[in-house]
Design a protein around this motif. Structure first.
Motif, PDB file in Angstrom:
ATOM      1  N   HIS A   1       0.328  14.659   6.398  1.00  0.00           N
ATOM      2  CA  HIS A   1       1.062  13.875   5.407  1.00  0.00           C
ATOM      3  C   HIS A   1       0.951  14.516   4.030  1.00  0.00           C
ATOM      4  CE1 HIS A   1       1.994  10.194   7.784  1.00  0.00           C
ATOM      5  NE2 HIS A   1       0.942  10.577   8.490  1.00  0.00           N
ATOM      6  N   ARG A   2       1.917  14.222   3.173  1.00  0.00           N
ATOM      7  CA  ARG A   2       1.892  14.738   1.810  1.00  0.00           C
ATOM      8  C   ARG A   2       0.789  14.052   1.011  1.00  0.00           C
ATOM      9  NH1 ARG A   2       7.498  12.979  -0.291  1.00  0.00           N
ATOM     10  NH2 ARG A   2       6.693  11.082   0.722  1.00  0.00           N
ATOM     11  N   PRO A   3       0.265  14.711  -0.010  1.00  0.00           N
ATOM     12  CA  PRO A   3      -0.751  14.065  -0.845  1.00  0.00           C
ATOM     13  C   PRO A   3      -0.290  12.727  -1.413  1.00  0.00           C
ATOM     14  CG  PRO A   3      -0.690  16.403  -1.317  1.00  0.00           C
ATOM     15  CD  PRO A   3       0.463  16.130  -0.380  1.00  0.00           C
ATOM     16  N   ILE A   4       1.006  12.605  -1.773  1.00  0.00           N
ATOM     17  CA  ILE A   4       1.474  11.346  -2.353  1.00  0.00           C
ATOM     18  C   ILE A   4       1.382  10.211  -1.353  1.00  0.00           C
ATOM     19  CG2 ILE A   4       3.905  11.739  -1.766  1.00  0.00           C
ATOM     20  CD1 ILE A   4       2.474  10.048  -4.933  1.00  0.00           C
ATOM     21  N   ASP A   5       1.489  10.525  -0.044  1.00  0.00           N
ATOM     22  CA  ASP A   5       1.380   9.480   0.971  1.00  0.00           C
ATOM     23  C   ASP A   5      -0.034   8.912   1.039  1.00  0.00           C
ATOM     24  OD1 ASP A   5       4.062   9.766   1.788  1.00  0.00           O
ATOM     25  OD2 ASP A   5       3.538  11.467   3.051  1.00  0.00           O
ATOM     26  N   ALA A   6      -1.004   9.700   0.607  1.00  0.00           N
ATOM     27  CA  ALA A   6      -2.395   9.263   0.637  1.00  0.00           C
ATOM     28  C   ALA A   6      -2.874   8.753  -0.715  1.00  0.00           C
ATOM     29  CB  ALA A   6      -3.287  10.407   1.099  1.00  0.00           C
ATOM     30  N   ALA A   7      -2.044   8.874  -1.744  1.00  0.00           N
ATOM     31  CA  ALA A   7      -2.501   8.599  -3.105  1.00  0.00           C
ATOM     32  C   ALA A   7      -2.966   7.161  -3.286  1.00  0.00           C
ATOM     33  CB  ALA A   7      -1.386   8.923  -4.099  1.00  0.00           C
ATOM     34  N   ALA A   8      -2.263   6.198  -2.705  1.00  0.00           N
ATOM     35  CA  ALA A   8      -2.659   4.792  -2.867  1.00  0.00           C
ATOM     36  C   ALA A   8      -4.066   4.563  -2.337  1.00  0.00           C
ATOM     37  CB  ALA A   8      -1.665   3.877  -2.161  1.00  0.00           C
ATOM     38  N   HIS A   9      -4.391   5.194  -1.213  1.00  0.00           N
ATOM     39  CA  HIS A   9      -5.738   5.045  -0.650  1.00  0.00           C
ATOM     40  C   HIS A   9      -6.771   5.741  -1.524  1.00  0.00           C
ATOM     41  CE1 HIS A   9      -4.229   3.230   3.008  1.00  0.00           C
ATOM     42  NE2 HIS A   9      -3.356   4.213   3.145  1.00  0.00           N
ATOM     43  N   ILE A  10      -6.400   6.881  -2.104  1.00  0.00           N
ATOM     44  CA  ILE A  10      -7.338   7.580  -2.991  1.00  0.00           C
ATOM     45  C   ILE A  10      -7.636   6.723  -4.216  1.00  0.00           C
ATOM     46  CG2 ILE A  10      -7.653   9.604  -4.447  1.00  0.00           C
ATOM     47  CD1 ILE A  10      -5.874  11.125  -2.460  1.00  0.00           C
TER      48      ILE A  10
ATOM     49  N   LEU B   1       0.800  -1.214   0.000  1.00  0.00           N
ATOM     50  CA  LEU B   1       0.000   0.000   0.000  1.00  0.00           C
ATOM     51  C   LEU B   1       0.838   1.272   0.000  1.00  0.00           C
ATOM     52  CD1 LEU B   1      -3.029  -0.812   2.298  1.00  0.00           C
ATOM     53  CD2 LEU B   1      -3.069  -0.246  -0.118  1.00  0.00           C
ATOM     54  N   HIS B   2       2.164   1.139   0.001  1.00  0.00           N
ATOM     55  CA  HIS B   2       3.023   2.316  -0.025  1.00  0.00           C
ATOM     56  C   HIS B   2       3.891   2.354  -1.283  1.00  0.00           C
ATOM     57  CE1 HIS B   2       2.742   2.335   4.662  1.00  0.00           C
ATOM     58  NE2 HIS B   2       1.685   2.881   4.087  1.00  0.00           N
ATOM     59  N   HIS B   3       3.509   1.574  -2.301  1.00  0.00           N
ATOM     60  CA  HIS B   3       4.360   1.450  -3.481  1.00  0.00           C
ATOM     61  C   HIS B   3       4.294   2.661  -4.395  1.00  0.00           C
ATOM     62  CE1 HIS B   3       0.446   0.367  -5.149  1.00  0.00           C
ATOM     63  NE2 HIS B   3       0.937   0.644  -6.337  1.00  0.00           N
ATOM     64  N   ILE B   4       3.475   3.637  -4.057  1.00  0.00           N
ATOM     65  CA  ILE B   4       3.355   4.820  -4.918  1.00  0.00           C
ATOM     66  C   ILE B   4       4.360   5.897  -4.528  1.00  0.00           C
ATOM     67  CG2 ILE B   4       1.833   6.800  -5.322  1.00  0.00           C
ATOM     68  CD1 ILE B   4      -0.403   4.955  -5.817  1.00  0.00           C
ATOM     69  N   VAL B   5       4.711   5.996  -3.266  1.00  0.00           N
ATOM     70  CA  VAL B   5       5.563   7.094  -2.793  1.00  0.00           C
ATOM     71  C   VAL B   5       6.976   6.937  -3.369  1.00  0.00           C
ATOM     72  CG1 VAL B   5       6.466   8.295  -0.784  1.00  0.00           C
ATOM     73  CG2 VAL B   5       4.220   7.183  -0.679  1.00  0.00           C
ATOM     74  N   PRO B   6       7.465   7.913  -4.159  1.00  0.00           N
ATOM     75  CA  PRO B   6       8.773   7.773  -4.804  1.00  0.00           C
ATOM     76  C   PRO B   6       9.909   7.561  -3.808  1.00  0.00           C
ATOM     77  CG  PRO B   6       7.555   9.551  -5.822  1.00  0.00           C
ATOM     78  CD  PRO B   6       6.769   9.137  -4.605  1.00  0.00           C
ATOM     79  N   LEU B   7      10.700   6.531  -4.053  1.00  0.00           N
ATOM     80  CA  LEU B   7      11.883   6.148  -3.286  1.00  0.00           C
ATOM     81  C   LEU B   7      11.545   5.650  -1.882  1.00  0.00           C
ATOM     82  CD1 LEU B   7      14.799   6.166  -4.367  1.00  0.00           C
ATOM     83  CD2 LEU B   7      15.271   8.041  -2.809  1.00  0.00           C
TER      84      LEU B   7
END
Length: 915
Positions: A353-362, A75-81
């Protein structure tokens, strides 16, 4: 169970003695040899990958390795690096400082620069101690981590860095891509973990229940199918059942579900909220999703830990295994999961949190019409665009899907999608998206914005006429904001740069530049200057092109390479060298592949064929890495031409085949002309002068800007082919163009000298040929001068002036030999013998394939610097080249010397007579 999990985990190594021995040997080898290696451990969930990795990490630490360990999360595979960050930025002490991502420019793709910064930092750490970087579950690694893992092992192959990855079997994708990317450059091994033997499973039972395990238990263990995690869970259930007097659970799923149903409702809800957040989650985040007071959840947490479902590492809660999390997660109804993911996204953003941290859930939870989700996805895309343009494109296209077409925001999201798709190199998709938006008849201001956004897409697709039509249509419609009109005007000028009326193009560009400066729009300013630079290059006005590109690089440093090349067109290689050094000292903002193109052109112009070849090899690799090919056709054409100069015909043909292959993927007029000219050179070499002349005619038909950007330094070869093919009209046409180019650039020795050379060849005029030698002798390009000397010498020989012919041919021979152009030198030597020369000049020949003498001069310099202890970056700074080029030289040197580490290289260099 909590108290016994440690022993059961250790017993999970039962039956893995062979794999452990192989990993121990690998760790010892990396430490002993000082060279890199990579191992991928594959297997089904629960087969023991994580346990084996943990044991390898422990042994590496005991052997003195500095270790970084991480685990990718589904569930965290979207956040770069995020995946590699766990390996590199955490630990005591961490492998890297947490500012490694600082100072990355936002306007251009920075993946290559980021990887180089990571490589430099890891290389520096590995200089003192060997390093192990271990990443579990690489199949879930984020896109930037996967990109880095394809580059870093081969970049660091000469340092003692061991990469240890695990991945699930049968999923394909990232794991295979990483291994394939590095396999040819460092030892890469895949360990496939199969089911444990019955004997090993029996030893697991003995570990858990003692030596007197009855046959009923052993029969139950057969249901684990040799999977150690399933066996351990079953044994844990057996142990719990014996203590409580309850029936024995028949397997993992029913066993876990049985444990879940026995939990308090609050505990079960807490576990479900955690499963939504991921395998690793924060207590307070799960508590927020649960709602209500936090204090009662402490009891729920305690029960979950005692049940063997969660571990508490002090900072986060972690499901003890992915299979346990999945068992909890799948029991949540799908509609409830979607709602919980959307709620989780909102809570994460609200908590800072940054938007990218929530992107997978969105992505998992947003429904059409969710404007807040659209906004978060757009912000996330903007944040990750510099380092993962492909991810940015995916996020914003998903946002576009969430917005109904009737909403006003649809066009704004669509415009952002076009920009991100173009930056990601997905130009066809960008054009399709833009046209879909335009079909819905947007307001006139939006119409102009969309057409301006599509400008870069159309340029990348080589649709110059379409770009002209669209920009003119948008300007005629009007109604756009002033800055959009300025950008459209600049795009129109760029499109006109590919036409025949360059005067009209120049006027359009000047008007666009004035408008951009007056309005103060940076994008329009950059576009107008780039357009004017292209127009000047196509017109052959080198001084004007330099002025434009110098101004452009001052506004946007990413265009520094264009300024360097513009200096080279003015024969100002000293400024080119100075600017290359300046570029090497900059951090971020530069387009690395284009900088290598400029560096390669510098070396090529100065007759350093080996160095130019290394630059173009490296440039092509970097373009492949980011999947944005720009100069690959031209680079292969140059490499094929230089191979012909050396007499390496097999390599020359390989490069010709590669150029044709890349032309098929990017068949623009410039690339087509370049390949046709290369085909002419090959036909001439093969003695098929008819085919050679036909190909030169095809080059001429491509238009004036194409042929002069291509033939600027090669026109003499084209004229010689035309004359041998008795097409004097073609030869005169080429010479007239050279003369016009020289007249436009009277201060450039190469331009004026080639003009005299071309006219001298066509007219058979000794005085003009002598003048060309004189003019080119004041310039910086030895191969251009050598070619003129050779033609002058042949003409003198034909005129019966043998003494002067020998002098001219000797000069040509020396220049060709110094550049390593052995075939050209041989032709000069042959002419010298015909002129009555002494015949004692050694032409030389191809270098040997292996050993110290197989190395080029630059490879020897790099090898000596590295043997003295310099890092790649330090060597690059001393040699005024890119660190990427140093890596190319070093990789080639290792292969030719049959060494695998810097230690071995240092020993070899010290053993040399002059070492």
């Amino acid at each position: 169970m909590a108290g016994s999990s440690g022993s059961l985990s250790r017993s999970g190594l039962r039956g893995r003695e062979a794999e452990l021995a192989e990993l121990r040997a690998l760790i010892a080898s990396v430490a002993r040899t000082g060279s890199g290696a990579l191992t991928l451990v594959r297997g089904e969930p629960g087969i023991g990958k994580t346990t084996l990795l943990a044991e390898a990490v422990a042994r590496a630490e005991a052997a003195g390795f500095r270790v970084g360990v991480g685990k990718a999360d589904e569930l965290h595979h979207i956040v770069p690096l995020s995946s590699l960050a766990a390996c590199l930025l955490h630990g005591d002490p961490p492998l890297l400082a947490d500012d490694v991502l600082a100072d990355l420019a936002h306007r251009h793709d920075q993946r290559i620069r980021l990887v180089e910064r990571l490589a430099e930092a890891i290389e520096e750490r590995a200089d003192s101690v060997p390093v192990l970087i271990a990443l579990d579950d690489v199949q879930w690694a984020d896109a930037l981590s996967r990109f880095a893992l394809q580059q870093l092992p081969r970049r660091l192959r000469t340092s003692p860095v061991l990469w240890l990855l695990t991945a699930r079997r049968g999923l394909g994708g990232p794991a295979e891509e990483i291994v394939a990317a590095v396999r040819d450059e460092l030892p890469a091994r895949t360990l496939s973990l199969g089911p444990l033997s019955g004997a090993a499973i029996g030893r697991l039972a003995d570990d858990a229940l003692g030596p007197d395990v009855d046959e009923r238990v052993r029969e139950l263990l057969e249901g684990a199918g040799g999977n150690p995690f399933l066996a351990v869970e079953l044994l844990a259930g057996l142990r719990t059942a014996e203590a409580s007097g309850e029936p024995v659970p028949p397997g993992l799923v029913s066993g876990v579900r049985g444990r879940l149903t026995s939990l308090q409702p609050a505990t079960l809800r807490f576990l479900q909220m955690g499963a939504v957040l991921g395998r690793r989650f924060a207590f307070h985040e799960a508590a927020v999703l649960c709602g209500g007071p936090t204090a009662p959840l402490i009891a729920a947490l305690d029960e979950a830990v005692r049940a063997g479902l969660l571990d508490d590492d002090g900072d986060h809660l972690v499901f003890r295994h992915d299979l346990l999390r999945q068992a909890v997660y799948v029991d949540i109804p799908p509609s409830a999961r979607k709602a919980l993911h959307r709620e989780a996204a909102g809570h994460l953003v609200a908590a800072g949190h940054r938007p990218i941290d929530a992107a997978a859930h969105i992505l998992r939870g947003a429904l059409p019409g969710d404007e807040e989700a659209v906004g978060l996805l757009r912000r996330a895309a903007d944040d990750v665009l510099p380092v993962t343009p492909g991810l940015a494109a995916d996020l914003v296209t998903r946002a576009l899907d969430l917005v109904p077409a009737a909403r006003p925001s649809w066009f704004a999201v669509g415009e952002q999608a076009v920009v991100c798709l173009t930056r990601a190199g997905r130009d066809r998709e960008a054009l399709s998206t833009g046209d879909r938006l335009l079909e819905c008849r947007p307001p006139v201001e939006t119409f102009g914005r969309l057409q301006a956004a599509l400008g870069g897409t159309l340029w990348n697709l080589d649709l110059a006429e379409e770009l002209r039509h669209r920009s003119e249509t948008a300007l005629a419609v009007g109604g756009a904001a002033p800055e959009i009109e300025a950008r459209l005007a600049a795009l129109r000028a760029l499109a006109l740069s590919r036409g025949h009326d360059l005067g009209a193009a120049r006027e359009a560009g000047e008007n666009a530049l004035r408008a951009a400066i007056e309005i103060g729009d940076r994008d329009a300013h950059v576009q107008a200057l780039f357009s004017l630079g292209e127009i000047a290059l196509n017109a052959g006005e080198n001084a004007v092109a330099l002025e434009r590109f110098t101004a452009l690089s001052a506004v946007d440093s990413a265009f520094f390479p264009e300024e360097i090349v513009a200096h080279q067109h003015m024969d100002d290689f000293a400024s080119g060298e100075r600017l290359l050094l300046k570029a090497a000292q900059r951090s971020g903002g530069l387009r690395e592949a284009m900088l290598l193109w400029a560096q390669g052109q510098q070396h090529l112009g100065l007759g350093r064929l080996d160095d130019a070849d290394a630059d173009f090899v490296t440039m092509e690799r970097l373009e492949d890495d980011v999947q944005v090919p720009v100069q690959q056709v031209n680079a292969r054409v140059i490499r094929s031409w230089t191979a012909l100069l050396r007499g390496e015909e097999a390599a020359a043909r390989q490069h010709l085949a590669a150029a044709r292959e890349r032309l098929a993927a990017k068949p623009n007029p410039g690339n087509t002309a370049a390949v046709r000219f290369l085909e002419a050179l090959h036909a001439d070499t093969d003695g098929d002068i008819g085919l050679a002349v036909d190909r030169i005619r095809q080059v001429q038909r491509q238009g004036p800007f194409v042929r002069w950007r291509l033939l600027r330094c090669w026109v003499d070869a084209a004229i010689r082919m035309a004359l041998r093919g008795t097409d004097r009209a073609l030869a005169r046409d080429l010479a007239a163009q050279a003369e016009a180019h020289g007249a436009r650039n009277p201060a450039v020795p190469t331009a004026t000298g080639l003009a005299a050379h071309a006219l001298g060849l066509v007219r058979g005029d000794l005085a003009l040929l002598e003048r060309s030698v004189s003019l080119l002798g004041t310039g910086p390009r030895p191969l251009v001068l050598a070619s003129a000397c050779a033609d002058f010498g042949q003409a003198l020989l034909a005129a019966g002036d043998r003494p002067r012919a020998v002098a001219a041919l000797t000069r040509a021979h020396a220049a060709f030999t110094a550049a390593g152009a052995h075939a050209a030198a041989a032709r000069a030597e042959h002419a010298l013998k015909g002129a009555g020369g002494d015949g004692r000049r050694a032409v030389g020949g191809p270098r040997p394939v292996q050993g110290w003498e197989a190395l080029t001069a630059s490879e020897k310099k790099v090898a000596r610097l590295v043997a003295e202890g310099h890092s790649n970056r330090a060597a690059a700074e001393l040699l005024v080249v890119s660190a990427h080029t140093v890596n190319t030289h070093l990789t080639s040197a290792f292969r030719k010397l049959s060494v695998n580490s810097r230690v071995q290289l240092a020993n070899l260099v010290r053993s040399l007579p002059d070492g």
